[in-house]
Design a protein around this motif. Structure first.
Motif, mmCIF file in Angstrom:
data_model
loop_
_atom_site.group_PDB
_atom_site.id
_atom_site.type_symbol
_atom_site.label_atom_id
_atom_site.label_comp_id
_atom_site.label_asym_id
_atom_site.label_seq_id
_atom_site.Cartn_x
_atom_site.Cartn_y
_atom_site.Cartn_z
ATOM 1 N N ILE A 88 31.032 -17.183 10.674
ATOM 2 C CA ILE A 88 29.690 -17.111 10.096
ATOM 3 C C ILE A 88 28.601 -17.352 11.135
ATOM 4 C CG2 ILE A 88 28.147 -18.082 8.378
ATOM 5 C CD1 ILE A 88 30.492 -16.406 7.293
ATOM 6 N N ALA A 89 28.763 -18.374 11.961
ATOM 7 C CA ALA A 89 27.731 -18.673 12.960
ATOM 8 C C ALA A 89 27.577 -17.526 13.949
ATOM 9 C CB ALA A 89 28.077 -19.968 13.694
ATOM 10 N N VAL A 90 28.693 -16.940 14.366
ATOM 11 C CA VAL A 90 28.643 -15.822 15.313
ATOM 12 C C VAL A 90 28.018 -14.597 14.657
ATOM 13 C CG1 VAL A 90 30.040 -14.275 16.749
ATOM 14 C CG2 VAL A 90 30.652 -16.700 16.551
ATOM 15 N N ALA A 91 28.397 -14.311 13.414
ATOM 16 C CA ALA A 91 27.840 -13.161 12.711
ATOM 17 C C ALA A 91 26.343 -13.309 12.500
ATOM 18 C CB ALA A 91 28.540 -12.989 11.366
ATOM 19 N N CYS A 92 25.916 -14.524 12.177
ATOM 20 C CA CYS A 92 24.486 -14.769 11.967
ATOM 21 C C CYS A 92 23.709 -14.558 13.260
ATOM 22 C CB CYS A 92 24.288 -16.183 11.438
ATOM 23 S SG CYS A 92 22.579 -16.575 11.033
ATOM 24 N N TRP A 93 24.218 -15.099 14.371
ATOM 25 C CA TRP A 93 23.561 -14.936 15.667
ATOM 26 C C TRP A 93 23.513 -13.457 16.062
ATOM 27 C CZ3 TRP A 93 20.799 -18.046 18.740
ATOM 28 C CH2 TRP A 93 20.581 -17.652 20.063
ATOM 29 N N ARG A 94 24.604 -12.755 15.853
ATOM 30 C CA ARG A 94 24.661 -11.333 16.207
ATOM 31 C C ARG A 94 23.642 -10.524 15.409
ATOM 32 N NH1 ARG A 94 30.007 -8.799 14.301
ATOM 33 N NH2 ARG A 94 28.897 -9.077 12.329
ATOM 34 N N SER A 95 23.551 -10.785 14.111
ATOM 35 C CA SER A 95 22.613 -10.024 13.286
ATOM 36 C C SER A 95 21.168 -10.317 13.665
ATOM 37 C CB SER A 95 22.849 -10.344 11.798
ATOM 38 O OG SER A 95 24.102 -9.847 11.366
ATOM 39 N N PHE A 96 20.876 -11.568 14.010
ATOM 40 C CA PHE A 96 19.514 -11.911 14.429
ATOM 41 C C PHE A 96 19.152 -11.235 15.735
ATOM 42 C CE2 PHE A 96 18.486 -15.094 11.283
ATOM 43 C CZ PHE A 96 17.112 -15.205 11.378
ATOM 44 N N ARG A 97 20.103 -11.121 16.636
ATOM 45 C CA ARG A 97 19.815 -10.573 17.967
ATOM 46 C C ARG A 97 19.860 -9.050 18.007
ATOM 47 N NH1 ARG A 97 18.036 -14.237 21.879
ATOM 48 N NH2 ARG A 97 19.333 -13.329 23.517
ATOM 49 N N GLU A 98 20.719 -8.443 17.186
ATOM 50 C CA GLU A 98 20.945 -7.010 17.288
ATOM 51 C C GLU A 98 20.303 -6.181 16.170
ATOM 52 O OE1 GLU A 98 25.053 -6.046 17.784
ATOM 53 O OE2 GLU A 98 25.388 -7.601 19.315
ATOM 54 N N CYS A 99 19.976 -6.789 15.049
ATOM 55 C CA CYS A 99 19.402 -6.034 13.912
ATOM 56 C C CYS A 99 17.896 -6.259 13.874
ATOM 57 C CB CYS A 99 20.050 -6.474 12.608
ATOM 58 S SG CYS A 99 21.833 -6.223 12.558
ATOM 59 N N ARG A 100 17.173 -5.493 14.711
ATOM 60 C CA ARG A 100 15.743 -5.753 14.854
ATOM 61 C C ARG A 100 14.870 -4.598 14.394
ATOM 62 N NH1 ARG A 100 14.737 -8.549 20.589
ATOM 63 N NH2 ARG A 100 12.886 -9.238 19.450
ATOM 64 N N PHE A 101 15.367 -3.369 14.426
ATOM 65 C CA PHE A 101 14.586 -2.241 13.929
ATOM 66 C C PHE A 101 15.504 -1.040 13.731
ATOM 67 C CE2 PHE A 101 14.725 -1.408 18.449
ATOM 68 C CZ PHE A 101 14.767 -0.016 18.547
ATOM 69 N N VAL A 102 14.976 -0.034 13.032
ATOM 70 C CA VAL A 102 15.654 1.257 12.894
ATOM 71 C C VAL A 102 14.681 2.337 13.341
ATOM 72 C CG1 VAL A 102 17.122 0.488 10.988
ATOM 73 C CG2 VAL A 102 14.919 1.564 10.487
ATOM 74 N N GLU A 103 15.203 3.535 13.553
ATOM 75 C CA GLU A 103 14.358 4.629 14.022
ATOM 76 C C GLU A 103 13.409 5.104 12.921
ATOM 77 O OE1 GLU A 103 13.991 5.524 16.962
ATOM 78 O OE2 GLU A 103 15.780 4.731 17.965
ATOM 79 N N ASP A 104 12.263 5.653 13.350
ATOM 80 C CA ASP A 104 11.279 6.173 12.398
ATOM 81 C C ASP A 104 11.788 7.412 11.676
ATOM 82 O OD1 ASP A 104 8.908 4.431 12.900
ATOM 83 O OD2 ASP A 104 9.150 5.205 14.930
#
Length: 509
Positions: free
Chosen positions: A484-500
């Motif tokens: 859980i801690a690793v998944a949470c950190w990964r999502s915060f760092r890598e899920c920041r935007f999507v293409e227009d």
């Protein structure tokens, strides 16, 4: 004089005929034209042959379904079919007449129907309209294979008893959680009587964590009430849900309304209600086309945050993200004005929701009044130790659970034209928080895919349903066993935007 229809068989003319036939069949006068004995439709041999053939070869139910179909989207590159000039009509008059078989096939292909599908466990049938085929191929990132399941086939893979609801069983779970909460409260009253200060400093955090877990379980049961999966009685569901959520400062009906919209549009870029991804433009990056043209690698992604900054924003979101969502629609759709779950003119509500919003506000105000009275009778510190800190832990668990369910690098988001209900419902991630928490949270974490597909399925049957769903969905069922801690950190760092742009998009960093 007999009426005959002559059509030059070309792609463009067939498209015009399709639009004409669709317009005719959608007309409220069509039944009168076909069935009335003196109908002008029977003036010509083709029309008479067609009407009699249609009524004799098609079941009457199929005839009725012609009126329920979704019209094909006209191509913007073609002219208005209603504006046909005289030379075109002259050319059509010289063309050989279309045969009855060709005319029948043209009608059948124009009015293709999707079978009625079961949307929810309420067993109410409705048609799930998939996106019409576009002349342009959808823009899909990562060569993602679109799920092509229908709700009907998904529903049929689950045993029927999984949709049975029991009010007694639901109330039993409420009673168990309230018992846990009461015992923890009574135990907490003895903490300040411990002889050593160190024991007191250790005991209070234990109480806060455990009470937060139990409170989250009660919140999930109220959530079940909002979906009407708690029991078969709407009155019982809304009464239990209103009481439990009001005690946790949640405007029950207001949340229930917006949450229902979330379930109806999960994964939709412009209609989902929570954890809506920001686009490249919204985060301040230049358009993708400019980057590719200039080959500017430095502006192709957001600057990397320092770990301490990421931790700070994680703390803010986990502690105050839930109240921010209720008060300001944080992480929801941007409506261009103040959007809140507490005022009746919020764009997420309709005029008919006025009394529900007011009643929800009354419940929250009553709880705030009780908290204020308790603080006056004892002290603010006492109320903070027994109620406020566990409340913040409930907020933590709620945001953590929902964030990880709907924010993951491998989860797609859809735009209009590619989205449909079943694809959106699969835009969530199952994961385990450990056996203890999975049980205390009533399965909301590791059976969330089943919950999104059939939100009226009670939680105590969702695990069995998930077992069957895995076999049907295959790779389209998303389960993540990352800690859980690793998944949470990964999502915060890598899920920041999507293409227009793009019909199916994925998170980028």
């Amino acid at each position: 004089m007999g009426l005959s229809i002559r059509i030059r068989i070309r792609h463009r003319d067939i498209w015009v005929a399709k639009v004409f036939i669709h317009t005719l069949f959608r007309s409220p006068f069509f039944c009168t034209w076909v069935l009335y004995p003196g109908s002008p439709l029977k003036a010509g041999p083709l029309a008479s042959s067609f009407s009699s053939s249609l009524l004799s070869f098609l079941p009457f139910s199929s005839l009725l379904r012609l009126f329920l179909c979704t019209p094909p989207s006209p191509s913007p590159s073609l002219p208005n079919p209603l504006r046909v000039n005289t030379p075109q009509l002259s050319q059509a008059a010289q063309a050989p007449p279309i045969s009855g078989t060709e005319f029948y096939l043209l009608i059948r292909n124009t009015f293709r129907m999707a079978p009625p599908n079961t949307i929810d466990a309420g067993l109410a049938h409705r048609r799930v309209a998939t996106a019409p085929a576009s002349a342009d191929k959808p823009i899909i990132e990562r060569n993602y294979q679109l799920p092509e399941f229908t709700i009907k086939e998904i529903r049929e893979c689950i045993p029927a008893h999984c949709f049975e609801r029991s009010g007694l069983r639901g109330l039993t779970h409420v009673a168990i959680d309230l018992t846990y909460m009461s015992l923890l409260f009574l135990a907490a009253t003895q903490i300040d009587k411990l002889p050593h200060p160190l024991l007191r400093y250790l005991a209070w955090p234990v109480y806060w964590v455990l009470q937060g877990i139990v409170g989250t379980g009660l919140w999930v049961l109220a959530h079940e009430c909002g979906h009407q999966s708690f029991s078969t009685s709407k009155t019982l569901n809304n009464t239990v849900g209103w009481v439990l959520h009001s005690c946790m400062l949640v405007p029950y009906h207001s949340w229930r309304i917006s949450h229902s919209k979330h379930h109806k549009a999960t994964g939709h870029m412009t209609k989902d209600q929570v954890f809506v991804p920001k686009t490249r433009t919204q985060v301040g990056l230049p358009p993708k086309a400019v980057i590719e043209k200039e080959d500017d690698i430095e502006t192709s992604h957001l600057e990397e945050e320092a770990p301490i900054v990421t931790l700070f924003w994680m703390l803010i979101q986990f502690l105050f993200g839930w109240p921010a969502y209720l008060f300001m629609n944080a992480s929801g759709q941007n409506y261009g004005r103040w959007t809140s779950h507490f005022h009746t003119w919020s764009p997420i509500f309709e005029p008919r929701n006025f009394s529900d919003v007011i009643f929800s506000d009354v419940g929250v105000l009553l709880t705030l009044g009780g908290i204020t009275y308790a603080a006056l009778q004892t002290s603010f510190l006492t109320v903070a130790k027994y109620y406020i800190v566990p409340y913040l832990f409930v907020n933590f668990w709620l945001v953590l659970i929902t964030f990880l369910q709907h924010t993951d690098p491998k989860m797609p988001h859809y735009r209009e034209g590619t989205w449909n209900f079943q694809r959106g419902a699969l835009c969530t991630v199952d994961r385990s928080f450990g056996k203890f928490l999975d049980v205390m949270f009533h399965g909301i974490v590791h059976t969330h895919v089943a919950h999104h597909l059939f939100s009226q399925m009670p939680f105590y049957h969702a695990e069995e349903a998930t077992y069957h769903l895995k076999k049907l969905l295959g790779p389209h069922y998303i389960y993540d066993d990352t800690p859980i801690a690793v998944a949470c950190w990964r999502s915060f760092r890598e899920c920041r935007f999507v293409e227009d742009e793009g019909d199916v998009v994925f998170y980028k960093k």
